[in-house]
Design an enzyme around this catalytic site. Sequence first.
Site, mmCIF file in Angstrom:
data_model
loop_
_atom_site.group_PDB
_atom_site.id
_atom_site.type_symbol
_atom_site.label_atom_id
_atom_site.label_comp_id
_atom_site.label_asym_id
_atom_site.label_seq_id
_atom_site.Cartn_x
_atom_site.Cartn_y
_atom_site.Cartn_z
ATOM 1 N N ASP A 156 41.436 34.669 47.823
ATOM 2 C CA ASP A 156 42.808 35.194 47.793
ATOM 3 C C ASP A 156 43.758 34.368 48.675
ATOM 4 O O ASP A 156 43.345 33.376 49.297
ATOM 5 C CB ASP A 156 42.755 36.672 48.208
ATOM 6 C CG ASP A 156 43.782 37.526 47.485
ATOM 7 O OD1 ASP A 156 44.769 36.970 46.977
ATOM 8 O OD2 ASP A 156 43.614 38.755 47.454
ATOM 9 N N GLU A 189 45.591 32.618 43.671
ATOM 10 C CA GLU A 189 46.801 32.141 44.347
ATOM 11 C C GLU A 189 48.050 32.716 43.684
ATOM 12 O O GLU A 189 49.170 32.383 44.069
ATOM 13 C CB GLU A 189 46.768 30.599 44.342
ATOM 14 C CG GLU A 189 47.792 29.911 45.184
ATOM 15 C CD GLU A 189 49.008 29.483 44.368
ATOM 16 O OE1 GLU A 189 49.918 28.894 44.954
ATOM 17 O OE2 GLU A 189 49.046 29.743 43.134
ATOM 18 N N GLY A 191 49.538 32.274 40.985
ATOM 19 C CA GLY A 191 50.458 31.441 40.220
ATOM 20 C C GLY A 191 51.632 30.933 41.032
ATOM 21 O O GLY A 191 52.537 30.287 40.494
ATOM 22 N N ASP A 192 51.636 31.184 42.342
ATOM 23 C CA ASP A 192 52.780 30.824 43.189
ATOM 24 C C ASP A 192 53.194 29.370 43.069
ATOM 25 O O ASP A 192 54.359 29.061 42.836
ATOM 26 C CB ASP A 192 52.436 31.091 44.656
ATOM 27 C CG ASP A 192 52.899 32.460 45.084
ATOM 28 O OD1 ASP A 192 53.347 33.227 44.212
ATOM 29 O OD2 ASP A 192 52.794 32.765 46.294
ATOM 30 N N ASP A 211 49.785 40.492 40.836
ATOM 31 C CA ASP A 211 48.829 41.543 40.445
ATOM 32 C C ASP A 211 49.294 42.361 39.235
ATOM 33 O O ASP A 211 50.459 42.760 39.143
ATOM 34 C CB ASP A 211 48.606 42.513 41.613
ATOM 35 C CG ASP A 211 47.812 41.856 42.730
ATOM 36 O OD1 ASP A 211 47.590 40.625 42.668
ATOM 37 O OD2 ASP A 211 47.419 42.572 43.663
HETATM 38 C C1 GLA Z 1 45.574 40.630 46.193
HETATM 39 C C2 GLA Z 1 44.870 40.186 44.914
HETATM 40 C C3 GLA Z 1 44.260 41.409 44.236
HETATM 41 C C4 GLA Z 1 43.284 42.084 45.174
HETATM 42 C C5 GLA Z 1 43.983 42.462 46.470
HETATM 43 C C6 GLA Z 1 43.019 42.950 47.530
HETATM 44 O O1 GLA Z 1 46.677 41.423 45.928
HETATM 45 O O2 GLA Z 1 45.756 39.528 44.068
HETATM 46 O O3 GLA Z 1 43.615 41.035 43.024
HETATM 47 O O4 GLA Z 1 42.197 41.219 45.427
HETATM 48 O O5 GLA Z 1 44.656 41.350 47.020
HETATM 49 O O6 GLA Z 1 43.650 43.295 48.711
#
Ligand code: GLA
Length: 394
Positions: A156, A189, A191-192, A211
């Site tokens: 992440d 990442e 897509g940033d 997300d």
């Molecule tokens: C980010 C990721 C999610 C998940 C959360 C966990 O937002 O993009 O898919 O893994 O963290 O905190």
Amino acid sequence: MDKQRFQLMLILAFAMATTDFVKVESLANGLGSTPPMGWNSWNHFSCQINETLIKETADAMVSTGLAKLGYQYVNIDDCWAEHDRDSQGYLVANGRTFPSGIKALADYVHSKGLKLGIYSDAGYRTCSSEMPGSLGYEKKDAETFAAWGIDYLKYDNCNNGDLKPMERYPQMTQAIMSTDRLIFISLCEWGDMHPATWGSKLGNSWRTTDDINDSWESMVSRADQNEVYAEYARPGGWNDPDMLEVGNGGMTNDEYIVHFSIWAISKAPLLIGCDVRNMTQETMAILGNKEVIAVNQDPLGVQAKKVRMMGSAEVWAGPLSGYRTVVVLLNRSVFAAQITAHWDDIGIPPNTYVQARNLWKHITLEREFVGKLRAQVSGHSCKMYILTPVSQSE
Ligand code: GLA
């Protein structure tokens, strides 16, 4: 050296001097020749996870038949570790929720014929802030994951001190690849900084979006953002529009069918995000549709594209192995509509007759089609076909 060999050497030398070699970049771990399939804890359970849940999920993957269909990864997301590292700087499984430790869990999951995935972050703390990130500890953490028997790492992007991804992600990839274990690397990442353009050097998949949440708007917008990068997907490295929400309750059955169909043709990772211990038959019928899964896992590995938009009616299509074409007729409005796929939009020669297989009805249509295929599609719903050429007219 005989004359023939000498000539061959000359030809090779000439070819090497004059050819611009096109370097195909992909991670040299041999993983992800088709998009990964499995389950991840985040979409349904967020931080409410423990080892019993992971074990029961592994059991359910087998008992429901999902494992046999190809869903092999059981992936633990954020919140599995203690708040702080131990005195030697190692990550430690949360003693309350994962008392047996991750190695024991990996052994259990492996004993079911499945693979275990874990989560960390290319920053100082993970996105929940409940546990440390791996930035600065890449070697230690990669070695720990390998020693535990981890098969998949989701990496992440939170709390990264504003350092660019290129200053943070390569360290973990190198550390993982210096271990003696094959670990699928999933770059998260969001897509940033357009990871489609650099992700294949560092991972087997890369998120192209922020997300997802369990709603139609969120789902279709992830599909759109991901589609833009279609050219970058290939065996060994895939665009990732985020994990599945199918079965979580926020969309209608037809909407979930759209979700699964678009993820399948987009060659997206198929990571189930619901509680597989308590799935309805409808949910299982979607996630377990063998014909749609086969589209996702097709060896050609080409991501489908949106080839025509007529207001809220869209045609998505892409090539499959064996000169076949997969087509999704997608109706984004709430009203029913006629949608037409024209051969020249989807890359089939105009005079070609095809057989059409409806992948959600599991029927091959009786008549053959030439030039176009038109169908009635209800609101927020889709139809999905594989077209196989059968003959050509003069
Ligand atoms: C980010 C990721 C999610 C998940 C959360 C966990 O937002 O993009 O898919 O893994 O963290 O905190």
